[in-house]
Design an enzyme around this catalytic site. Sequence first.
Site, PDB file in Angstrom:
ATOM      1  N   CYS A  23       2.633  15.057  28.450  1.00  0.00           N
ATOM      2  CA  CYS A  23       3.253  13.733  28.580  1.00  0.00           C
ATOM      3  C   CYS A  23       4.715  13.879  29.028  1.00  0.00           C
ATOM      4  CB  CYS A  23       3.193  12.971  27.259  1.00  0.00           C
ATOM      5  SG  CYS A  23       4.096  13.793  25.932  1.00  0.00           S
ATOM      6  N   CYS A  26       7.053  15.971  26.911  1.00  0.00           N
ATOM      7  CA  CYS A  26       6.908  17.419  27.142  1.00  0.00           C
ATOM      8  C   CYS A  26       7.842  17.854  28.270  1.00  0.00           C
ATOM      9  CB  CYS A  26       5.465  17.776  27.526  1.00  0.00           C
ATOM     10  SG  CYS A  26       4.227  17.333  26.307  1.00  0.00           S
ATOM     11  N   ASP A 500     -18.459  35.761   9.384  1.00  0.00           N
ATOM     12  CA  ASP A 500     -18.878  34.370   9.255  1.00  0.00           C
ATOM     13  C   ASP A 500     -20.389  34.387   9.017  1.00  0.00           C
ATOM     14  OD1 ASP A 500     -18.495  31.483   9.492  1.00  0.00           O
ATOM     15  OD2 ASP A 500     -19.686  31.694  11.324  1.00  0.00           O
TER      16      ASP A 500
END
Length: 811
Positions: A23, A26, A500
């Site tokens: 944006c 930024c 995991d």
Amino acid sequence: MKDKKNHKASEMRIILPVKGMTCASCVKAVEKALSKINGVTDVSVNFASEKASLTASDHIPIESLIQAVKAEGYELATSRLEFAIRGMTCAACVAAVERTLKKLYGVVSVNINLASSKAVVEYIPTLTGFEDFKKAVKAQGYEAEAITEAFIDREKDSREREYRELLLRFRVSAVISALILIGSFTSIPLLSNWYILFVLATVVQFWAGMRFYKGAWVAIKHLSTNMNTLIAMGTSAAYLYSVTATFFPGVFESGGLKAHIYFDTSAIIIALILLGRLLEAKAKGKTSEAMRKLIGLQAKTAKVVRDGNEAEIPIEDVSVGDTVIVRPGERIPVDGIVTEGYSSVDESMLTGESLPVEKATGDTVFGGTINKFGSFKLKATRIGSDTALAQIIRLVEEAQGSKAPIQRLADRIASIFVPVVIITATITFAIWYFLGPEPSFTRALMNFIAVLIIACPCALGLATPTAIMVGTGKGAEKGILIRNAEALETAHRIQTIVLDKTGTITRGEPELTDIIGTDGSDKNTVLQLSASAEKVSEHPLAEAIVRKAEELGLDLREPEDFEAIPGGGIRAKIGNDNLFIGNLSLLKKEGIDLSNVSEVVKKLSSEGKTAVLISVNNEVKGVFGIADSIKEGSVEAISELKKMGVEVVMLTGDNERTASRIAELVGIDRFFAEVLPEGKVEVVKKLKDENRIVAMVGDGINDAPALAEAHVGIAIGTGTDIAMEASDITLIKGDLRSVVEAIKLSKLTLRTIKQNLFWAFFYNVVGIPIAAGILYPFGGPLLNPVFASAAMAFSSISVVTNSLRLRKKRL
């Protein structure tokens, strides 16, 4: 070419590509950060083009620009380019080229691999590029060439041509050296004539040995030194001394010395060094054998269906969505999904798994693998550089081009090695000439030559890259893809490995493990009824029941009535039977008596399984136990890791009881239950805070942040591209036993590197003093320069052959 040293101090314009801006705020943040840098007078950031343009009144170091943008949470977009460099012969050559490339304005990092003769440069594409790299490399006396498919063929031809030329020069120099040796120590007419020996020695010195003079001259022009400098100086000293003795013997006789010739010394040294280079070239070629095998797997053509007709076209012309026909014995040309037909495919070249894999409609196949028996059609999903094989080749190339941290010491020593050796040789000459016994000049000269010739920066330069090349190549053959040398080095130090659960320890899909009939009900009848009702459901538990029935070959009927009950199960009618299939709550709500199954349900729950009940006409007829089944090899792998002294930790989103049961089944002592996807990173951080080297193994998108956080991220290859991108090591097979193999490969490779470095350092530390004559005062011998050259050739060959031993090691 924008050189850091020559970069103008006057005002200059710099364009920088910026990643991560979303944006206008930024844009402001990046502008503000860059404008704070000393010397920057004007900054303009374009959000649409994602580029920052700045004017600087002074030279701005690239590091300052990168850090300023990074501090705001953005990044400068960089490119990576791999290219070949011709003409490098030792670690000093590598150091010279690296220094030159690093001086270019816009270059972020440089890695050069002597074994493969390739450079990998990370750079800012708006500031510099390949043309600059070529000029910089050429200025140092070497040649840079882009790597293309045509280049790969040319490189092979060039290697073969280089080998043939080396072989010819070695053979000629060996024969002539033998004649000179015979003529120097016998009285054979004509052959013993010093003028004849001069002619023979000159051929060896300036024809067979011309490559050493060329290499030395290139280094001298850039005020540098390398391996060729030492060889040229050493052999020239012996040759010129002999020429003087041959044509001007009075120079020595006037000083009361007898003239001697050492044409045999200079000629034999060159012949032995050429032999060393010859053997080294052959061995170095073998280090990249795995890479060439992978490249050789790529198909050249494909049979596609175009306008209803079959046509054989070049692989480059295949498009995504094309229908490709593959017949028995053919290599599958591209990645795709089988749309018609059935076959067995040999995927051993990608996974290391020797057994063919059955493929049917809907299954994924990979380019480069071999179709064994049946014919089938596939829809192309990935082509060119997007195929699994192309990505594997890219990963292996990147790994082979990277440097391990352990190599830094060798690089630092190599950068000053040759000048130190020349100084040592000069001091040796002075000591022997002024303080040594008669004939002092002869002894001083021979020891001077011996010191120059025995020193070997080649062994230092080859110690690490050859082992990395063989190690990463062996890993690729086993289905273990290592992203860089640093990951390979770190893996052997892993102390804690985090697994995991879903998709890593377990298959990641529910499996029907228990069928319990109540009141004498037939198990198959209960399963047949349940599967008939569930076959229209899309629930994962329903799919597990249907899959089991199909495996057992049961005939399934069509349900006459079907209703899915959210959070409970289903209601269906088959013939005259009214069925309820679901959890305890559903059947209780329907007022069905559960007294005869309550203990069974408790037992299944305690085992970490989901209990699914079936009632027929309001009577419970059976209970199914469904669980995410343990992958084959998980228990064996975890046991092996524990034997290696690695702590194994399990992560899961399951509740404490289920997690405890799974951990107990696979032999894991420590686990974290009820961990949300975003909590995985926190667990890895917690383990790192315990001062342990942590590896994370996962397969999903939600594992990617944790993989990146761990010291070593290991992605299971059956998982997503995102997980693989975030990982340091990718396991194509999706088998935990590959984790064990990866750690063993790391240990073997590091052991080989340490052996190579020890030998390279030990050889030079011991060999140079012996060549200088340190043993002589203690009654020891002086080292003949010929033996010094043999030792030097052996040192490089021994390092490369030691690395090649890795190929034969079992993981």
